[in-house]
Design a protein around this motif. Structure first.
Motif, short mmCIF file in Angstrom:
data_model
loop_
_atom_site.label_atom_id
_atom_site.label_comp_id
_atom_site.label_asym_id
_atom_site.label_seq_id
_atom_site.Cartn_x
_atom_site.Cartn_y
_atom_site.Cartn_z
N LEU A 89 -22.73 15.49 -10.83
CA LEU A 89 -21.32 15.54 -11.26
C LEU A 89 -20.41 14.70 -10.35
O LEU A 89 -19.46 14.09 -10.83
N VAL A 90 -20.71 14.68 -9.05
CA VAL A 90 -19.84 13.95 -8.14
C VAL A 90 -19.90 12.45 -8.43
O VAL A 90 -18.87 11.77 -8.51
N LEU A 91 -21.11 11.94 -8.64
CA LEU A 91 -21.25 10.52 -9.00
C LEU A 91 -20.61 10.24 -10.35
O LEU A 91 -19.95 9.21 -10.55
N ASP A 92 -20.84 11.16 -11.29
CA ASP A 92 -20.24 11.04 -12.62
C ASP A 92 -18.73 10.88 -12.49
O ASP A 92 -18.14 9.92 -13.00
N LYS A 93 -18.10 11.79 -11.76
CA LYS A 93 -16.64 11.74 -11.60
C LYS A 93 -16.21 10.46 -10.86
O LYS A 93 -15.22 9.82 -11.22
N TYR A 94 -16.98 10.10 -9.83
CA TYR A 94 -16.60 8.94 -9.04
C TYR A 94 -16.49 7.68 -9.92
O TYR A 94 -15.50 6.94 -9.83
N PHE A 95 -17.50 7.49 -10.75
CA PHE A 95 -17.48 6.25 -11.54
C PHE A 95 -16.77 6.40 -12.88
O PHE A 95 -16.43 5.39 -13.50
N TRP A 96 -16.52 7.62 -13.30
CA TRP A 96 -15.65 7.85 -14.47
C TRP A 96 -14.27 7.22 -14.20
O TRP A 96 -13.67 6.60 -15.07
N TRP A 97 -13.82 7.36 -12.96
CA TRP A 97 -12.52 6.79 -12.61
C TRP A 97 -12.51 5.28 -12.64
O TRP A 97 -11.45 4.66 -12.71
N TRP A 98 -13.70 4.66 -12.54
CA TRP A 98 -13.72 3.18 -12.60
C TRP A 98 -13.33 2.69 -13.98
O TRP A 98 -12.84 1.58 -14.12
N THR A 99 -13.56 3.52 -14.98
CA THR A 99 -12.96 3.20 -16.28
C THR A 99 -11.50 3.66 -16.30
O THR A 99 -10.60 2.86 -16.54
N VAL A 100 -11.28 4.94 -16.03
CA VAL A 100 -9.97 5.52 -16.32
C VAL A 100 -8.88 4.97 -15.38
O VAL A 100 -7.84 4.48 -15.81
N HIS A 101 -9.14 5.03 -14.06
CA HIS A 101 -8.11 4.55 -13.14
C HIS A 101 -7.96 3.03 -13.20
O HIS A 101 -6.85 2.50 -13.24
N LEU A 102 -9.10 2.33 -13.17
CA LEU A 102 -8.99 0.86 -13.15
C LEU A 102 -8.46 0.30 -14.47
O LEU A 102 -8.03 -0.84 -14.54
N TRP A 103 -8.45 1.13 -15.51
CA TRP A 103 -7.70 0.76 -16.72
C TRP A 103 -6.21 0.96 -16.48
O TRP A 103 -5.46 0.00 -16.40
N VAL A 104 -5.80 2.23 -16.34
CA VAL A 104 -4.36 2.51 -16.45
C VAL A 104 -3.58 2.13 -15.20
O VAL A 104 -2.38 1.88 -15.28
N GLU A 105 -4.23 2.10 -14.05
CA GLU A 105 -3.49 1.69 -12.85
C GLU A 105 -4.00 0.34 -12.35
O GLU A 105 -3.79 -0.04 -11.22
N GLY A 106 -4.73 -0.36 -13.21
CA GLY A 106 -5.26 -1.67 -12.83
C GLY A 106 -5.04 -2.68 -13.95
O GLY A 106 -3.92 -3.14 -14.17
N VAL A 107 -6.11 -2.96 -14.69
CA VAL A 107 -6.07 -4.08 -15.64
C VAL A 107 -5.06 -3.90 -16.77
O VAL A 107 -4.49 -4.88 -17.26
N TRP A 108 -4.82 -2.66 -17.19
CA TRP A 108 -3.81 -2.48 -18.25
C TRP A 108 -2.44 -2.95 -17.77
O TRP A 108 -1.61 -3.37 -18.56
N GLU A 109 -2.19 -2.85 -16.48
CA GLU A 109 -0.90 -3.30 -15.97
C GLU A 109 -0.77 -4.82 -16.03
O GLU A 109 0.33 -5.35 -16.09
N LEU A 110 -1.91 -5.52 -16.00
CA LEU A 110 -1.84 -6.97 -16.20
C LEU A 110 -1.40 -7.25 -17.63
O LEU A 110 -0.57 -8.14 -17.89
#
Lengths: 144, 458
Positions: free
Chosen positions: B188-209
């Motif tokens: 679960l910890v790895l799951d959550k860690y890399f789940w954020w690579w979609t969710v966070h890096l979308w909304v606080e990353g590339v979507w802002e571009l």
């Protein structure tokens, strides 16, 4: 902005800055992956825990509950539910006893998922394992 | 509209608005279930309604982004779209796949849906926001790649501007980071860690571009300010976005089993995340104040200014509110998070998509701007929706503060449900405000059908 600061300078800050910080993220991630085994006690991930995570996912539990604070905020935190309810018996009895047509009154409803005994045991194994992850002392108290 | 092929954006925008309505209706269902727990039970349990609410949001924003890309890239590249037919085909594939997914959520128990869609072969479902069945996830990848091929080929054949480069990078990043949604380890910890690579890096990353590029495009058009100045701002804003936002991902790594040093990285970097949003506000107002033409589309200008202000408030201020680790220790996973989520998504992504729709739709309908009457109505809808979301956020923040106090800070902490019972008043007020939001949305849609005299497109 003054004319001395040009678009190409801004572009260089963008490419340089984002590359640098992405590499920093990769480096921190690499370090985290080295440290994690000590914190997530992965040696205790039994086949039952693995199956329990599947049961958790297939029934979309995250759609109402939080797990380690992530998910929906409609129903209680379950990362520490094993400790809060003093073991798996309560958890199993609770899931099993949800009426299919809902409980009377306007309280929040949990569906009847018709889990098998095996699935219930797996779910408990998963929640127990989750409760033993080193979460830097979160949540603040047993209520989650 | 300067190029015929830009018109392919129109069905994308129409679908986006249609799904937006669905999203709000399911939001109202959930809001009512917060205070009347048996509402629509067992036909639509809360978890299903929430999945529909959040997935519709994601899908309609993607429709908006894609429509925007098909509209902007030809104009920026000064070249017809590589293949309008492919764009139209992808529209139908995405619409059918999206609709089938929503119908699946509503008609079949989720576990059965997982079984029918081969989730056992490659489990990816049942994780927040990534609930889509495997075929839908693959469909998203196909549609995104076909779009990227289409617009990249267009850009390569034509003029390369900073706006099109930033937009392309944002959309490529969107596709690349979505691939993490296919990684679902049993830890679960790895799951959550890399789940954020979609969710966070979308909304606080590339979507802002993408957000920055859309805003810059519309500001060039409505203000007539020199492209060099606007693109300089764009680069600076997105530079600050990624410099703060990439490592700012640490604010999700406080309590999920990850090492404690993330509390420092996450707190420091995400405390800086409001900066790019503040710059965006200053940027939007600055450009409008220095405008060199009076564009007849006042509504689009209003949406652009609104995006600057509301993204700063929602993503910047409400994000900062609970991002420092010692604060987040108490607020993590409460109504504070929900409050932030609502204003940030509305202020940043909903508003920027409505900005480009407001600018581009009249163009595609053969006029520079809608009639005065239509615009007045659209501006009414702007204020109704925006003020509503501010109040929804305030009510949820109040609910969240009380929840934190009753359940986590008090020396005699209440259980989750007991604490919830104490704050129902705020949920009622949120639901009522949601109805005003819906009224604003209805006015918004009506504004498309209001006629009257309008200026011909230049």
């Amino acid at each position: 902005m003054s004319q001395a600061f040009t678009k190409s300078m801004a572009r260089n800050i963008f490419f340089g800055g984002s590359t640098f910080f992405f590499l920093l993220l990769v480096a921190l991630t690499f370090d985290t992956m080295q440290v994690l085994p000590k914190r997530d006690h992965r040696e205790n991930i039994t086949p039952a825990v693995e199956r329990g995570k599947m049961v958790w996912e297939k029934n979309n539990c995250i759609g109402c509950h939080t797990l380690l604070g992530e998910g929906a905020y409609y129903a209680p935190e379950l990362g520490n539910v094993y400790a809060r309810r003093g073991g798996g018996d309560f958890i199993k009895a609770w899931i099993k006893s949800r009426p299919a047509e809902g409980t009377p009154g306007n309280r929040r409803q949990m569906p009847q998922f018709n889990l098998t005994d095996q699935e219930l045991d797996d779910m408990v194994a998963f929640l127990k394992w989750t409760g033993e992850i080193n979460t830097a002392k979160w949540p603040p108290n047993i209520e989650g | 509209m300067q190029y015929q092929s830009q018109a392919v954006a129109k069905p994308y925008f129409i679908a986006a608005i249609g799904l937006f309505v669905g999203q709000i209706l399911f939001g109202l269902i959930m809001g009512l279930q917060y205070v009347m727990g048996d509402f629509l039970f067992p036909a639509i349990p809360f978890n299903v309604a929430r999945m529909v609410h959040t997935n519709l949001l994601i899908v309609w924003l993607l429709f908006g982004f894609m429509g925007a890309a098909y509209y902007i890239i030809p104009e920026e590249s000064e070249h017809e779209l590589f293949s309008p037919k492919l764009a139209l085909l992808m529209f139908w594939i995405f619409l059918v796949a999206g609709a089938a997914t929503i119908v699946g959520y509503l008609m079949v128990p989720y576990a059965a849906l997982a079984k029918y869609t081969f989730n056992d072969l490659w489990p990816t479902m049942g994780r927040e926001f990534l609930e889509q069945p495997l075929p839908t996830k693959l469909g998203i990848v196909v549609v995104a790649l076909a779009m990227l091929f289409n617009i990249t080929m267009t850009a390569l054949k034509g003029r390369k501007t900073s706006i099109s480069i930033v937009l392309l990078m944002g959309l490529w990043g969107l596709a690349v980071f979505f691939l993490f949604s296919f990684y679902n380890p049993s830890n679960l910890v790895l799951d959550k860690y890399f789940w954020w690579w979609t969710v966070h890096l979308w909304v606080e990353g590339v979507w802002e571009l993408i957000l920055g590029a859309l805003l810059a495009f519309v500001l060039i058009k409505v203000t007539g300010v020199d492209r060099e100045i606007i693109e300089k701002w764009l680069y600076l804003i997105i530079a600050m976005t990624l410099i703060t936002g990439i490592v700012g991902m640490g604010h999700h790594y406080f309590w999920i089993g990850t090492p404690e040093y993330w509390q420092w990285f996450g707190s420091v970097f995400s405390a800086l995340e409001p900066i790019p949003f503040f710059m965006m506000t200053v940027f939007a107002f600055n450009m409008v104040n220095r405008r060199r033409r009076e564009h007849p589309n006042k509504a689009a200008t209003l949406w652009a200014l609104g995006t600057g202000v509301m993204s700063f408030l929602g993503a910047g201020v409400w994000g900062f509110l609970h991002t420092l680790a010692p604060v987040n220790f108490y607020t993590h996973g409460t109504q504070i998070t929900a409050a932030h989520g609502h204003m940030a998504f509305y202020g940043a992504y909903v508003m920027v998509v409505l900005t480009i729709i407001s600018y581009a739709m009249p163009m595609m309908r053969g006029r520079a701007a809608n009639s005065e009457k239509s615009q007045v109505l659209e501006m009414w809808s702007f204020w109704m929706m925006t003020v509503s979301i501010v109040f929804i956020t305030l009510f949820l923040t109040a609910a969240g503060i009380l929840q934190v106090w009753l359940q986590r800070v008090s020396t005699t902490p209440l259980g989750f449900m007991a604490a919830q019972d104490q704050i129902t008043l705020f949920y009622w007020m949120r639901e009522f405000t949601g109805l005003i939001f819906l009224t604003g949305l209805v006015l918004y849609i009506i504004s498309f059908f209001v006629g009257g005299e309008s200026k011909e497109a230049a």
